[in-house]
Design a protein around this motif. Structure first.
Motif, PDB file in Angstrom:
ATOM      1  N   HIS B 311      33.556  27.886  40.357  1.00 50.10           N
ATOM      2  CA  HIS B 311      32.585  27.438  39.350  1.00 50.10           C
ATOM      3  C   HIS B 311      33.274  26.491  38.370  1.00 50.10           C
ATOM      4  CE1 HIS B 311      34.794  30.230  36.831  1.00 50.10           C
ATOM      5  NE2 HIS B 311      34.677  31.106  37.800  1.00 50.10           N
ATOM      6  N   GLY B 312      32.468  25.836  37.588  1.00 49.97           N
ATOM      7  CA  GLY B 312      33.012  24.997  36.532  1.00 49.97           C
ATOM      8  C   GLY B 312      33.552  25.843  35.395  1.00 49.97           C
ATOM      9  N   VAL B 313      34.321  25.207  34.545  1.00 50.06           N
ATOM     10  CA  VAL B 313      34.844  25.894  33.363  1.00 50.06           C
ATOM     11  C   VAL B 313      34.893  24.872  32.233  1.00 50.06           C
ATOM     12  CG1 VAL B 313      37.292  25.459  33.944  1.00 50.06           C
ATOM     13  CG2 VAL B 313      36.683  27.474  32.577  1.00 50.06           C
ATOM     14  N   GLY B 314      34.653  25.319  31.027  1.00 55.75           N
ATOM     15  CA  GLY B 314      34.633  24.391  29.893  1.00 55.75           C
ATOM     16  C   GLY B 314      34.536  25.172  28.599  1.00 55.75           C
ATOM     17  N   VAL B 315      33.461  24.960  27.848  1.00 52.49           N
ATOM     18  CA  VAL B 315      33.268  25.749  26.639  1.00 52.49           C
ATOM     19  C   VAL B 315      32.712  27.133  26.966  1.00 52.49           C
ATOM     20  CG1 VAL B 315      33.068  23.814  25.024  1.00 52.49           C
ATOM     21  CG2 VAL B 315      31.035  24.654  26.222  1.00 52.49           C
ATOM     22  N   SER B 316      32.515  27.373  28.235  1.00 47.09           N
ATOM     23  CA  SER B 316      32.130  28.711  28.696  1.00 47.09           C
ATOM     24  C   SER B 316      33.132  29.151  29.763  1.00 47.09           C
ATOM     25  CB  SER B 316      30.718  28.666  29.264  1.00 47.09           C
ATOM     26  OG  SER B 316      30.280  29.965  29.582  1.00 47.09           O
ATOM     27  N   HIS B 317      33.276  30.455  29.917  1.00 48.63           N
ATOM     28  CA  HIS B 317      34.217  30.994  30.908  1.00 48.63           C
ATOM     29  C   HIS B 317      33.851  30.529  32.313  1.00 48.63           C
ATOM     30  CE1 HIS B 317      35.005  34.597  28.075  1.00 48.63           C
ATOM     31  NE2 HIS B 317      34.076  33.869  27.525  1.00 48.63           N
ATOM     32  N   VAL B 338      37.135  26.031  38.762  1.00 44.70           N
ATOM     33  CA  VAL B 338      38.032  27.140  39.103  1.00 44.70           C
ATOM     34  C   VAL B 338      37.719  27.541  40.538  1.00 44.70           C
ATOM     35  CG1 VAL B 338      38.590  29.551  38.616  1.00 44.70           C
ATOM     36  CG2 VAL B 338      38.155  27.963  36.729  1.00 44.70           C
ATOM     37  N   LEU B 339      38.724  27.491  41.393  1.00 51.15           N
ATOM     38  CA  LEU B 339      38.542  27.990  42.759  1.00 51.15           C
ATOM     39  C   LEU B 339      38.800  29.483  42.742  1.00 51.15           C
ATOM     40  CD1 LEU B 339      40.242  25.767  45.500  1.00 51.15           C
ATOM     41  CD2 LEU B 339      37.842  26.423  45.320  1.00 51.15           C
ATOM     42  N   ASP B 340      37.835  30.225  43.193  1.00 49.62           N
ATOM     43  CA  ASP B 340      37.947  31.684  43.129  1.00 49.62           C
ATOM     44  C   ASP B 340      37.448  32.269  44.448  1.00 49.62           C
ATOM     45  OD1 ASP B 340      38.023  34.339  42.500  1.00 49.62           O
ATOM     46  OD2 ASP B 340      36.349  34.286  41.094  1.00 49.62           O
ATOM     47  N   ILE B 341      38.362  32.313  45.396  1.00 46.91           N
ATOM     48  CA  ILE B 341      37.990  32.828  46.719  1.00 46.91           C
ATOM     49  C   ILE B 341      38.486  34.265  46.836  1.00 46.91           C
ATOM     50  CG2 ILE B 341      38.265  32.512  49.204  1.00 46.91           C
ATOM     51  CD1 ILE B 341      38.794  29.512  48.550  1.00 46.91           C
ATOM     52  N   LEU B 347      43.659  47.757  52.021  1.00 50.47           N
ATOM     53  CA  LEU B 347      42.814  48.905  51.656  1.00 50.47           C
ATOM     54  C   LEU B 347      41.470  48.461  51.095  1.00 50.47           C
ATOM     55  CD1 LEU B 347      45.578  51.060  49.898  1.00 50.47           C
ATOM     56  CD2 LEU B 347      44.749  51.253  52.247  1.00 50.47           C
ATOM     57  N   GLY B 348      41.115  47.243  51.390  1.00 52.14           N
ATOM     58  CA  GLY B 348      39.842  46.724  50.884  1.00 52.14           C
ATOM     59  C   GLY B 348      39.967  46.186  49.462  1.00 52.14           C
ATOM     60  N   GLU B 349      41.197  46.030  48.970  1.00 52.55           N
ATOM     61  CA  GLU B 349      41.386  45.481  47.628  1.00 52.55           C
ATOM     62  C   GLU B 349      40.799  44.065  47.583  1.00 52.55           C
ATOM     63  OE1 GLU B 349      43.927  46.437  49.660  1.00 52.55           O
ATOM     64  OE2 GLU B 349      45.483  47.521  48.548  1.00 52.55           O
ATOM     65  N   LEU B 350      40.251  43.718  46.442  1.00 48.19           N
ATOM     66  CA  LEU B 350      39.757  42.345  46.289  1.00 48.19           C
ATOM     67  C   LEU B 350      40.916  41.479  45.829  1.00 48.19           C
ATOM     68  CD1 LEU B 350      36.294  42.839  44.577  1.00 48.19           C
ATOM     69  CD2 LEU B 350      36.745  42.013  46.906  1.00 48.19           C
ATOM     70  N   ILE B 351      41.210  40.500  46.633  1.00 42.62           N
ATOM     71  CA  ILE B 351      42.343  39.627  46.337  1.00 42.62           C
ATOM     72  C   ILE B 351      41.818  38.254  45.937  1.00 42.62           C
ATOM     73  CG2 ILE B 351      44.249  38.367  47.434  1.00 42.62           C
ATOM     74  CD1 ILE B 351      44.798  40.784  49.119  1.00 42.62           C
ATOM     75  N   HIS B 352      42.292  37.757  44.828  1.00 43.35           N
ATOM     76  CA  HIS B 352      42.051  36.346  44.533  1.00 43.35           C
ATOM     77  C   HIS B 352      43.223  35.792  43.726  1.00 43.35           C
ATOM     78  CE1 HIS B 352      39.490  37.216  40.643  1.00 43.35           C
ATOM     79  NE2 HIS B 352      40.714  37.637  40.533  1.00 43.35           N
ATOM     80  N   SER B 353      43.356  34.502  43.799  1.00 43.29           N
ATOM     81  CA  SER B 353      44.367  33.818  42.995  1.00 43.29           C
ATOM     82  C   SER B 353      43.668  32.578  42.477  1.00 43.29           C
ATOM     83  CB  SER B 353      45.572  33.467  43.863  1.00 43.29           C
ATOM     84  OG  SER B 353      46.569  32.868  43.073  1.00 43.29           O
ATOM     85  N   LYS B 354      43.069  32.736  41.316  1.00 49.16           N
ATOM     86  CA  LYS B 354      42.201  31.672  40.807  1.00 49.16           C
ATOM     87  C   LYS B 354      43.034  30.495  40.310  1.00 49.16           C
ATOM     88  CE  LYS B 354      38.700  34.703  38.742  1.00 49.16           C
ATOM     89  NZ  LYS B 354      37.879  34.873  37.548  1.00 49.16           N
ATOM     90  N   ASP B 355      42.608  29.311  40.685  1.00 46.37           N
ATOM     91  CA  ASP B 355      43.269  28.114  40.168  1.00 46.37           C
ATOM     92  C   ASP B 355      42.257  27.117  39.648  1.00 46.37           C
ATOM     93  OD1 ASP B 355      46.097  28.101  40.129  1.00 46.37           O
ATOM     94  OD2 ASP B 355      46.040  28.454  42.282  1.00 46.37           O
ATOM     95  N   THR B 356      42.707  26.365  38.672  1.00 43.02           N
ATOM     96  CA  THR B 356      41.830  25.384  38.042  1.00 43.02           C
ATOM     97  C   THR B 356      42.203  23.986  38.547  1.00 43.02           C
ATOM     98  OG1 THR B 356      41.868  26.808  36.113  1.00 43.02           O
ATOM     99  CG2 THR B 356      40.914  24.626  35.808  1.00 43.02           C
ATOM    100  N   TYR B 357      41.189  23.222  38.887  1.00 44.45           N
ATOM    101  CA  TYR B 357      41.407  21.874  39.423  1.00 44.45           C
ATOM    102  C   TYR B 357      40.576  20.865  38.642  1.00 44.45           C
ATOM    103  CZ  TYR B 357      43.377  24.229  43.505  1.00 44.45           C
ATOM    104  OH  TYR B 357      44.143  25.006  44.327  1.00 44.45           O
ATOM    105  N   GLU B 358      41.186  19.731  38.438  1.00 43.46           N
ATOM    106  CA  GLU B 358      40.432  18.598  37.897  1.00 43.46           C
ATOM    107  C   GLU B 358      40.069  17.700  39.075  1.00 43.46           C
ATOM    108  OE1 GLU B 358      42.809  15.913  35.594  1.00 43.46           O
ATOM    109  OE2 GLU B 358      41.130  14.561  35.224  1.00 43.46           O
ATOM    110  N   ILE B 359      38.823  17.314  39.129  1.00 46.14           N
ATOM    111  CA  ILE B 359      38.432  16.368  40.182  1.00 46.14           C
ATOM    112  C   ILE B 359      38.879  14.974  39.730  1.00 46.14           C
ATOM    113  CG2 ILE B 359      36.522  15.422  41.565  1.00 46.14           C
ATOM    114  CD1 ILE B 359      36.946  18.454  41.978  1.00 46.14           C
TER     115      ILE B 359
END
Lengths: 390, 386
Positions: B311-317, B338-341, B347-359
């Motif tokens: 999703h996008g990010v800016g003045v909101s989370h 923010v890429l959030d896959i 054990l079914g843990e939710l894994i993510h490693s969020k990163d922020t990208y500028e287009i």
């Protein structure tokens, strides 16, 4: 939060209400009826968690799929239905709410909704899906429920107020007159001491704040780093305002206390005594049957009589519960009658000799005959006076 | 307030078919004023409202104690303090807003309002108080303005993202060597993340959750307990830098990772790399989503497709655009996402490693790495204190 007696209370209230069902959307209202600690709601304004509670039936909690397991584990509500995020969240949430309402209520049903929370767009979309149903405002009804706490809620609010006061005291015990601790450091110490007492300090709202000397002239110093504080060391002779908001199982404290850095000057003492006299006036009026606006008027009148400048713009107190600031409001416009079981934060505010904002918030319970102060770790009829140590 | 944003807002408002635009949403007020309100989301009965007229007049209406904070952040236009003693919410602010709009001469005009934020009750009361106003929604206009960032906004977002990353790393560094009894509590670790973000210049913390082991299958749990050997840990935090937010999530493991844990983390990176390849101008958000979906099918890596991939990010989370199958927004230079896959652990843990990208022209630029996150962070050590 599951054992606070709220569930039965809401259930009974719905049974005796004019509503065939209630839809709750506001994060504060949702946390109340779902009896769940969900601090992340405030960080996700584009997501919707909705509780639909039909009369005579079990409620359903509707949430995005990513929150489903969390809501299941934290709320007592057994029926949790997640909406797929494979479409825009508002549409997804509205479709699911409408589906449940249609399958539960008659087409001419009367639905109560927290109109002072639900966005116009969300409402319009829902209204479009449930064209024949009659939507009614239920904000006052919900506020009535929330304002009067169950015995278990009172106990929890007492505990969180006490632990917060203890946390503040624990931190300021470390403070000395000498320049050993900045405002920023002390603010963090307060948080840590609250954590040590197993309070929750996560979430944007769990704010600690320390403002000394000239900084104490502002309500929100160092904008926009509210609650982070400055590197300034409180100096001998200054007044220091410390604030902390923390929660325990979803119920909040809202605390503010004054410290004097060393023996207070005559003017500082007089200012604190003036604050205490307004507080005493309020306490004399805090009893069942008295209107909130009357408490405010009494404090205002007393301030005028004594020539004290009361900062009355914020009223002289407010309710506390699943948020730090809620109804009833001890201000000029709130004619709510005080009732036994209400828990309020008493907060008259005045200026100190150097125009510092002086406040000492007390959490009070309205009893059958008057009120009772909750959660004092020390007697706050005097400010905390830091010792000269090294 | 950022000059480029100010100019952009002025030009956009001038082009609108409205006499004035009003925002009631906390994020919109921050965007249009350049000021962060003190924990406004948490005071649902209190409001700040921003009014902008076509002629260029600007004004904030707010409660008494917020006014100084707004002024301190450089707001040079008018501030109208509404009297909270003048009626129960939302009546007091309605009264004030009606008076302001009348004084600005738009009480009989067309006024844009962010109706995705304004409550139904507020709208009803405004309609009664200002019967001559034609209300229209201005959400789309605000969204379009906010979605492409100015250079200065990108810089603030990059700094915010790095503050989060440094905060997480700082706390993880301290955790090393302390995982044996008595060790840190989860709550203390989360607090350390917060403190480290502040140390690196962050202005405020929003969502903050550390989860371990089976708890990581959830989005949030109250911060309880201590770390245990062998557990995967997920740290999620949002923080703002002068009103511009990061939205971070990182993974660690207590002790050395098992082969399955390490592979699960690598799998997540495979999908992220696939998304990153197509994160560029000219593609649509749903195409990025489909690319990840296709890669997942080809590689057999399971991902949580229902929650989207960013999703996008800016003045909101989190804000538009959304990297999801339903969002056909065209990616443009200046967007920050923010890429959030989310994938699954053993054990079914939710894994993510969020990163922020500028287009940027031709692709995207990673702006959130303080350290390389190409391997799972292993929290090891043997000292009793650190």
């Amino acid at each position: 939060m599951k054992e606070l007696g709220v569930i039965e209370k809401v259930q009974r209230a719905i049974e005796s209400s004019v509503y065939d069902g209630v839809i709750v959307v506001g994060p504060d209202n949702v946390q109340y009826v779902a009896s769940a600690t969900l601090p992340f709601l405030y960080s996700n304004p584009d997501q919707y968690l909705v509780v639909f509670w039909p009369k005579g039936r079990q409620p359903v909690c509707i949430c995005p799929v990513k929150w489903e397991t969390t809501v299941r584990s934290l709320s007592w509500i057994r029926k949790v239905q997640s909406y797929s995020e494979a479409m825009p969240p508002m549409k997804a949430a509205v479709d699911m709410v409408a589906h449940h309402v249609r399958n539960t209520l008659e087409t001419s049903a009367q639905i109560g909704m927290d109109m002072n929370r639900v966005s116009y767009d969300f409402f319009k979309e829902l209204r479009g899906c449930l064209a024949n149903m009659q939507f009614m405002e239920c904000d006052d009804w919900l506020n009535e429920l929330r304002m009067i706490k169950t015995p278990q809620e009172r106990e929890l609010l007492t505990e969180v107020a006490f632990r917060t006061d203890h946390g503040i005291l624990g931190a300021v015990h470390h403070l000395s007159v000498r320049n050993t601790q900045s405002e920023k450091r002390l603010a963090e110490e307060i948080r840590v001491h609250c954590l040590e007492r197993l309070l929750d300090t996560v979430g944007h709202h769990a704010v600690s704040l320390v403002a000394s000397g000239a900084h104490a002239q502002e309500f929100w110093p160092l904008a926009p780093k509210f609650g982070i504080g400055w590197d300034k060391m409180p100096q001998s002779g200054e007044l220091v305002r410390v604030e902390m908001r923390a929660s325990l199982n979803g119920y909040w404290s809202d605390a503010a206390r004054m410290l004097a850095m060393g023996e207070p000057s005559l003017e500082q003492r007089q200012a604190y005594e003036a604050l205490m006299s307004l507080r005493e006036t309020a306490i004399r009026h805090l009893r069942p049957g008295v209107k909130c606006s009357e408490v405010f008027a009494a404090v205002k009148q007393e301030a005028e009589r004594q020539g004290i400048v009361l900062i009355g713009d914020l009223g002289v107190g407010h309710g506390v519960g699943v948020t730090t600031y809620e109804r009833p409001y001890l201000n000029e416009s709130d004619d709510t009658e005080l009732t036994a079981g209400m828990v309020l934060v008493l907060d008259p505010i005045i200026y100190g000799p150097d125009r510092e904002i002086i406040r000492s918030k007390d959490t009070v319970l309205i009893t059958e005959t008057g009120c009772e102060i909750l959660g004092w770790y020390k007697d706050w009829r005097e400010p905390y006076i830091t010792a000269y140590t090294f | 307030m950022i000059d480029e944003v100010k100019t952009k807002i002025r030009h956009t408002i001038e082009k609108q078919d409205c006499d004035a635009v009003i925002s009631t949403g906390v994020d919109n007020v921050t965007y249009l004023s350049g000021c962060v309100l003190p924990f406004a989301d948490n005071y649902p009965d209190r409001k700040a409202v921003l009014v902008l007229t076509k002629e260029g007049k600007a004004l904030v209406i707010c409660p008494f104690d917020w006014a100084q904070a707004i002024r301190d952040q450089g707001w040079e236009e008018n501030i109208e303090i509404y009297d909270e003693n003048a009626g129960m919410p939302p009546q007091a602010i309605v009264k004030s807003l009606a008076a302001v709009l009348s004084s600005l001469g738009v009480a009989r005009g067309k006024v844009g309002l962010d109706t995705s934020w304004a409550s139904k009750l507020l709208m009803d009361r405004l309609a009664v108080s200002l019967p001559g106003v034609e209300w229209v929604s201005c959400d789309q206009m605000l969204r379009d303005m906010r979605i492409v960032k100015t250079r200065a906004e990108v810089e603030l977002l990059e700094a915010a993202a790095k503050q989060s990353d440094k905060g997480i790393i700082g706390a993880l560094n301290h955790l090393e060597g302390t995982v044996e009894i008595p060790g840190y509590t989860i709550a203390e670790f989360s607090e350390r993340v917060r403190v480290h973000i502040v140390e690196f210049g962050g202005s405020g913390i929003g969502h903050l959750a550390t989860l371990q082991g089976l708890d990581t299958r959830q989005y949030y749990v109250p911060q309880r307990g201590t770390f245990r050997q062998g557990n995967l840990v997920r740290i999620d935090v949002t923080n703002h830098n002068l009103g511009y937010w990061s939205n971070a999530g990182r993974m660690a493991v207590i002790g050395q990772p098992t082969v399955r844990q390490a592979k699960a983390y690598k799998d997540n990176l495979v999908l992220k790399a696939a998304a990153q390849k197509v994160l560029k101008p000219g593609l649509h958000c749903d195409q990025v989503f489909h690319k990840v979906e296709k890669t997942a099918e080809e590689t057999g890596i399971r991902f949580w497709h229902e929650v989207g991939i960013g999703h996008g990010v800016g003045v909101s989370h989190q804000e538009a655009p959304y990297l999801h199958r339903w969002d056909t927004t065209l990616l443009e230079p200046g967007m920050v996402l923010v890429l959030d896959i989310c994938t699954y652990g053993p054990l079914g843990e939710l894994i993510h490693s969020k990163d922020t990208y500028e287009i940027v022209e031709g692709g995207s630029k990673l702006i959130s790495w303080y350290k390389k996150w190409d391997r799972l962070y292993a929290v090891t050590g043997f000292r009793a204190a650190h």
